[in-house]
Scaffold this active site. Structure first.
Site, PDB file in Angstrom:
ATOM      1  N   PRO A   2       0.796  -1.202   0.000  1.00 27.11           N
ATOM      2  CA  PRO A   2       0.000   0.000   0.000  1.00 27.11           C
ATOM      3  C   PRO A   2       0.832   1.256   0.000  1.00 27.11           C
ATOM      4  O   PRO A   2       1.797   1.388   0.749  1.00 27.11           O
ATOM      5  CB  PRO A   2      -0.758  -0.098   1.300  1.00 27.11           C
ATOM      6  CG  PRO A   2       0.001  -1.060   2.150  1.00 27.11           C
ATOM      7  CD  PRO A   2       1.127  -1.579   1.388  1.00 27.11           C
ATOM      8  N   GLU A   3       0.422   2.166  -0.814  1.00 25.36           N
ATOM      9  CA  GLU A   3       0.891   3.544  -0.693  1.00 25.36           C
ATOM     10  C   GLU A   3      -0.248   4.308  -0.034  1.00 25.36           C
ATOM     11  O   GLU A   3      -1.217   3.709   0.418  1.00 25.36           O
ATOM     12  CB  GLU A   3       1.268   4.091  -2.068  1.00 25.36           C
ATOM     13  CG  GLU A   3       2.417   3.282  -2.662  1.00 25.36           C
ATOM     14  CD  GLU A   3       3.007   3.881  -3.926  1.00 25.36           C
ATOM     15  OE1 GLU A   3       3.004   5.108  -4.061  1.00 25.36           O
ATOM     16  OE2 GLU A   3       3.465   3.101  -4.769  1.00 25.36           O
ATOM     17  N   HIS A  91      -1.160 -16.533   7.234  1.00 28.03           N
ATOM     18  CA  HIS A  91      -0.620 -15.194   7.475  1.00 28.03           C
ATOM     19  C   HIS A  91      -1.596 -14.252   8.193  1.00 28.03           C
ATOM     20  O   HIS A  91      -1.377 -13.056   8.218  1.00 28.03           O
ATOM     21  CB  HIS A  91      -0.111 -14.527   6.192  1.00 28.03           C
ATOM     22  CG  HIS A  91       0.888 -15.349   5.453  1.00 28.03           C
ATOM     23  ND1 HIS A  91       2.063 -15.779   6.022  1.00 28.03           N
ATOM     24  CD2 HIS A  91       0.884 -15.830   4.198  1.00 28.03           C
ATOM     25  CE1 HIS A  91       2.745 -16.496   5.139  1.00 28.03           C
ATOM     26  NE2 HIS A  91       2.055 -16.550   4.027  1.00 28.03           N
ATOM     27  N   ARG A 110       4.538 -10.935   4.176  1.00 32.87           N
ATOM     28  CA  ARG A 110       5.967 -10.623   4.325  1.00 32.87           C
ATOM     29  C   ARG A 110       6.336 -10.097   5.702  1.00 32.87           C
ATOM     30  O   ARG A 110       7.501  -9.925   6.013  1.00 32.87           O
ATOM     31  CB  ARG A 110       6.392  -9.630   3.226  1.00 32.87           C
ATOM     32  CG  ARG A 110       6.390 -10.284   1.860  1.00 32.87           C
ATOM     33  CD  ARG A 110       6.752  -9.310   0.766  1.00 32.87           C
ATOM     34  NE  ARG A 110       8.173  -9.031   0.712  1.00 32.87           N
ATOM     35  CZ  ARG A 110       8.726  -8.221  -0.192  1.00 32.87           C
ATOM     36  NH1 ARG A 110       7.964  -7.612  -1.087  1.00 32.87           N
ATOM     37  NH2 ARG A 110      10.012  -8.006  -0.191  1.00 32.87           N
ATOM     38  N   LYS A 154      19.346  17.426  -2.134  1.00 33.09           N
ATOM     39  CA  LYS A 154      19.430  17.989  -3.479  1.00 33.09           C
ATOM     40  C   LYS A 154      20.203  17.145  -4.477  1.00 33.09           C
ATOM     41  O   LYS A 154      20.020  17.304  -5.679  1.00 33.09           O
ATOM     42  CB  LYS A 154      20.012  19.399  -3.426  1.00 33.09           C
ATOM     43  CG  LYS A 154      21.338  19.541  -2.698  1.00 33.09           C
ATOM     44  CD  LYS A 154      21.820  20.988  -2.821  1.00 33.09           C
ATOM     45  CE  LYS A 154      23.151  21.200  -2.134  1.00 33.09           C
ATOM     46  NZ  LYS A 154      23.006  21.383  -0.689  1.00 33.09           N
TER      47      LYS A 154
END
Length: 273
Positions: A2-3, A91, A110, A154
């Site tokens: 997930p983001e 899981h 995981r 940067k």
DNA sequence: AGTGGCACCTGTGTGC
DNA sequence: TGCACACAGGTGCCAC
């Protein structure tokens, strides 16, 4: 998995199923997550869930009296709500038995995720959460803020910098590629060379792409599903991620892929400079 | 001090 | 069919 959009979709799915319920029992089948689950999690028993919030990719569950449960889904975690007698899945590491007869189950093949109990707001007392950079969908995340944060890293490629949680949170590997494509900016550009007007374009695209993805239920590549079990449909909207060799939507030249800090990047060499 | 690389895990797909 | 290997949505820590 997930983001930010996937975590936000999970939070929205959890609220109607969890808020107002009492956690009758907590069962931990596997403590070895990213951080070990401590026995303190049993203190959640008898508490009623008051609210659910998101900070970066952390799900923050308020259980009243300044007691909190913090959940992170890692790469492969997901939350499901099932009837108490539904068979356990492989899981399923943690089960929260609720007063309405359902169970909230945390599944994470995981085990890169975490479940933490704190007395005190995790946004203050969990260092991992407290040190996070600006929320991309908040008002405070402006072109100036992004530009200033980019000056601190940067020399990094802009793609890697966008995934740095001190620059902005919630932009992971998929949306870094997608927002750079939408902005016409090459992933190889040094973060410090991004101009303020370019930062403006990036901020606008980060906000709109994340919002569109949330509206589509997030992005399911392999195994993401929201708390309601539905997959995310934003995967259909992805312009470059996972589309190596296919024609660019803008110029028809083939999409290329590369590696930045060990992660796959997808971009159009013709459109992005 | 900033940066890249590795580590933590399991599952899946690919090529020999 | 079997095996080895690369790779997968995140992020903390470790050397340089």
């Amino acid at each position: 998995m997930p983001e930010l959009p996937e975590v936000e979709v999970t939070c929205r799915g959890m609220r109607p199923r969890l808020v107002g319920r009492t956690i009758n029992k907590v069962r931990i089948f596997e403590k070895r997550l990213r951080l070990p689950v401590t026995d303190e999690i049993a203190n959640a028993e008898g508490r009623k869930v008051v609210a659910i919030d998101r900070r970066a990719k952390f799900i923050i569950v308020s259980a009243g009296d300044d007691c909190w449960i913090t959940i992170h889904l890692g790469m492969t975690g997901h939350i499901r709500f099932v009837e108490h007698d539904a068979p356990l899945q492989k899981h399923d590491h943690a089960v929260f038995c609720l007063s309405d007869g359902f169970e909230m189950r945390y599944n994470d093949p995981r085990r890169f995720g975490l479940i933490a109990w704190t007395v005190g707001d995790p946004r203050i007392c969990l260092p991992m959460v407290a040190k996070m950079g600006p929320e991309p969908l908040s008002e405070e995340f402006s072109a100036t803020v992004l530009w200033e944060n980019l000056q601190r890293s940067k020399k990094k490629p802009i793609k890697t910098a966008l995934m740095d949680n001190s620059v902005v949170v919630g932009v992971g590997n998929i949306y870094a590629s997608e927002t750079l494509f939408a902005s016409g900016i090459s992933p190889d550009r040094k973060a410090g060379d991004i101009s303020l007007p370019e930062a403006e374009v990036l901020v606008a695209n980060i906000k709109s792409i994340l919002q569109k993805s949330i509206a589509s239920g997030g992005t399911t590549i392999r195994d993401f599903s929201g708390a309601d079990g539905k997959p995310g449909y934003y995967v259909r909207e992805l312009s470059v991620y996972g589309h190596e060799g296919e024609p660019c939507l803008k110029c028809r030249n083939p999409i290329a892929s590369a590696k930045h800090a060990g992660r796959s990047t997808y971009y159009c060499p013709h459109c992005q400079h």
